[in-house]
Design an enzyme around this catalytic site. Sequence first.
Site, mmCIF file in Angstrom:
data_model
loop_
_atom_site.group_PDB
_atom_site.id
_atom_site.type_symbol
_atom_site.label_atom_id
_atom_site.label_comp_id
_atom_site.label_asym_id
_atom_site.label_seq_id
_atom_site.Cartn_x
_atom_site.Cartn_y
_atom_site.Cartn_z
ATOM 1 N N GLY A 236 13.160 57.295 15.810
ATOM 2 C CA GLY A 236 12.101 56.421 15.346
ATOM 3 C C GLY A 236 11.437 56.945 14.085
ATOM 4 O O GLY A 236 11.970 57.813 13.387
ATOM 5 N N GLU B 92 19.360 54.761 26.489
ATOM 6 C CA GLU B 92 17.935 54.512 26.248
ATOM 7 C C GLU B 92 17.479 53.252 26.981
ATOM 8 O O GLU B 92 16.412 53.242 27.625
ATOM 9 C CB GLU B 92 17.708 54.376 24.743
ATOM 10 N N TYR B 93 18.270 52.180 26.918
ATOM 11 C CA TYR B 93 17.957 50.963 27.665
ATOM 12 C C TYR B 93 17.819 51.279 29.151
ATOM 13 O O TYR B 93 16.891 50.811 29.823
ATOM 14 C CB TYR B 93 19.083 49.931 27.502
ATOM 15 N N HIS C 176 49.723 37.603 42.161
ATOM 16 C CA HIS C 176 49.483 38.662 41.178
ATOM 17 C C HIS C 176 50.086 40.009 41.581
ATOM 18 O O HIS C 176 49.970 40.970 40.828
ATOM 19 C CB HIS C 176 47.981 38.817 40.925
ATOM 20 N N LYS D 13 26.060 56.763 18.785
ATOM 21 C CA LYS D 13 24.693 56.244 18.678
ATOM 22 C C LYS D 13 24.522 54.999 19.544
ATOM 23 O O LYS D 13 23.466 54.794 20.163
ATOM 24 C CB LYS D 13 24.371 55.924 17.216
ATOM 25 N N LEU E 34 13.678 51.090 1.593
ATOM 26 C CA LEU E 34 12.447 51.844 1.776
ATOM 27 C C LEU E 34 11.509 51.193 2.794
ATOM 28 O O LEU E 34 10.311 51.056 2.583
ATOM 29 C CB LEU E 34 11.741 52.021 0.433
ATOM 30 N N ALA E 35 12.085 50.785 3.935
ATOM 31 C CA ALA E 35 11.240 50.455 5.080
ATOM 32 C C ALA E 35 10.751 51.783 5.674
ATOM 33 O O ALA E 35 11.011 52.853 5.117
ATOM 34 C CB ALA E 35 12.020 49.632 6.096
ATOM 35 N N LYS F 175 17.759 44.631 20.239
ATOM 36 C CA LYS F 175 18.408 44.496 18.936
ATOM 37 C C LYS F 175 19.929 44.490 19.020
ATOM 38 O O LYS F 175 20.604 44.412 18.006
ATOM 39 C CB LYS F 175 17.938 45.618 18.005
ATOM 40 N N SER G 77 18.524 58.773 15.238
ATOM 41 C CA SER G 77 17.636 58.427 16.341
ATOM 42 C C SER G 77 16.356 59.254 16.278
ATOM 43 O O SER G 77 16.376 60.420 15.899
ATOM 44 C CB SER G 77 18.326 58.649 17.683
ATOM 45 N N MET H 126 11.617 53.758 8.182
ATOM 46 C CA MET H 126 12.616 54.802 8.446
ATOM 47 C C MET H 126 13.114 55.415 7.144
ATOM 48 O O MET H 126 13.233 56.642 7.017
ATOM 49 C CB MET H 126 13.789 54.223 9.238
ATOM 50 N N GLY H 127 13.423 54.559 6.167
ATOM 51 C CA GLY H 127 13.912 55.057 4.889
ATOM 52 C C GLY H 127 12.899 55.925 4.183
ATOM 53 O O GLY H 127 13.222 57.009 3.672
ATOM 54 N N HIS I 275 24.127 56.192 23.020
ATOM 55 C CA HIS I 275 22.775 56.750 23.092
ATOM 56 C C HIS I 275 21.762 55.627 23.345
ATOM 57 O O HIS I 275 20.893 55.730 24.218
ATOM 58 C CB HIS I 275 22.448 57.473 21.781
ATOM 59 N N ASN I 276 21.873 54.549 22.575
ATOM 60 C CA ASN I 276 20.925 53.445 22.723
ATOM 61 C C ASN I 276 21.092 52.744 24.063
ATOM 62 O O ASN I 276 20.114 52.287 24.658
ATOM 63 C CB ASN I 276 21.094 52.443 21.575
#
Length: 485
Positions: free
Chosen positions: A132, A192-193, A454, A185, A11-12, A262, A130, A14-15, A188-189
């Site tokens: 936020g 986003e970067y 090679h 996801k 329950l932060a 992150k 996604s 987002m939760g 996606h992130n």
Amino acid sequence: MIKADIGLIGLAVMGQNLVLNMNDNGYAVSVYNRTYSKTDEFVNGPAAGRNTIIAAKDIAEFVSALKRPRRVMLMVKAGDVVDDYIQQLLPYLEKGDIIIDGGNSHYADSNRRTAVLAEKEILFIGTGVSGGEEGARRGPSIMPGGNIEAWPHVKSIFQDISAKTEEGEACCDWVGNDGAGHYVKMVHNGIEYGDMQLITEAYQLLKDGLGFDYDAMHRVFREWNNGPLDSYLIEITRDIMGFRDENGDVLVEKILDTAGQKGTGKWTGISALDLGVPVTLIGEAVFMRSLSAMKKERVKASELLSGPEMKIRPENVAGFIDDLEQALLFAKIISYTQGFMLMREAAEEYRWTLNYGSVALMWRGGCIIRSAFLGKIKDAYDKNPGLSSLLLDDYFKDIVTGAQASLRRVLSYAIGAGIPVPTLSTALAFFDGYRCERLPANLLQAQRDYFGAHTYERTDRPEGEVFHTNWTGTGGDVSSGTYEV
């Protein structure tokens, strides 16, 4: 006693917001947090008066409040914490019950969890979420993958709480098996970067290059958000440019210039390297965050290393701003192009069946990278599901072809002024490399054969036939074994 349609652990912010969103859409929710005081604060605060949000003091009570098949969503820190909660839940779950990981987990962990839980006859979903805090509360983009048998049991909940397009379509659909949802996801992130770094480069060109104040930049971003760059990130950048603190000063000017991360952008770059896909723009965005973190070293270097004055003096300032808008649009398309190329290669590698038009639809609302042209990406893949690159679609081909002159002009000014623009630069480098029929990799192959035997292929011989040359006359004729990286 009320039985909950779904349970949520963690329950932060987002939760909590997801629980309220679910409850708003008519779903009873059982909630649990490791620290019960957090649960108590929630049910007597934001969730006060909602008798279909059921607080539990322990895992047993939490699970007992759920309808069958039990649906448990984890909104906890990625990594070991997810596995710890899975182990706590298993003694109370039965065949056909569902565990959903809604955090930013690594897709490889979701691959593993899907397989391990299937052996225990528990269904697993790893889903990207996604948007936020605001997205979680009002409608996020949701990207579920894992065990397809679980999808019918969560589809209505996920699609009801997700963001909707202007046409009313849910920004949520089944992505694919195993870790496909978390992989999408992750990409996606990564995009986003890239988007965020592109915008910061435009910001520095306007601020340091042209000498614009924040009111002027606010107006520029406001105009851009009314055009082809219309997107969430341009919108919030407009707002940031206009925000003043309690002293009336521009707040962003007072924020330390060291960026955090992150890990999802880094994971995207690592996966791109593993799969051999040139996702150069996201890579540069990740490295610039790392460079920003070297603050003390940069301060020292600024005192010792000289360069040109960071000033841009175009003959037509309005024309430069128009060029910069087109340069951003060009680079943004390159970033998405690379992201979809990576997803295509991953789908082949991991045997996922990804619907790229559906992915674009999921990103059209609720998520951080939502933007106006995602609908055009969906159209491109609807028209040609086998499209290998967005640059080969007529719509995107015409945009980048028309915008390239603007980007070239912007880069010439930036390089002349010593303003770092790594993502804008690499967007053009990728475009020029991609459209180049013959690259100088023939020389690279000759070098590899010279020092490491090679081998190489020849343009005048059948494909797949390999050769080695004794370049010095003393190296011998034995070639190296082949390998792939």
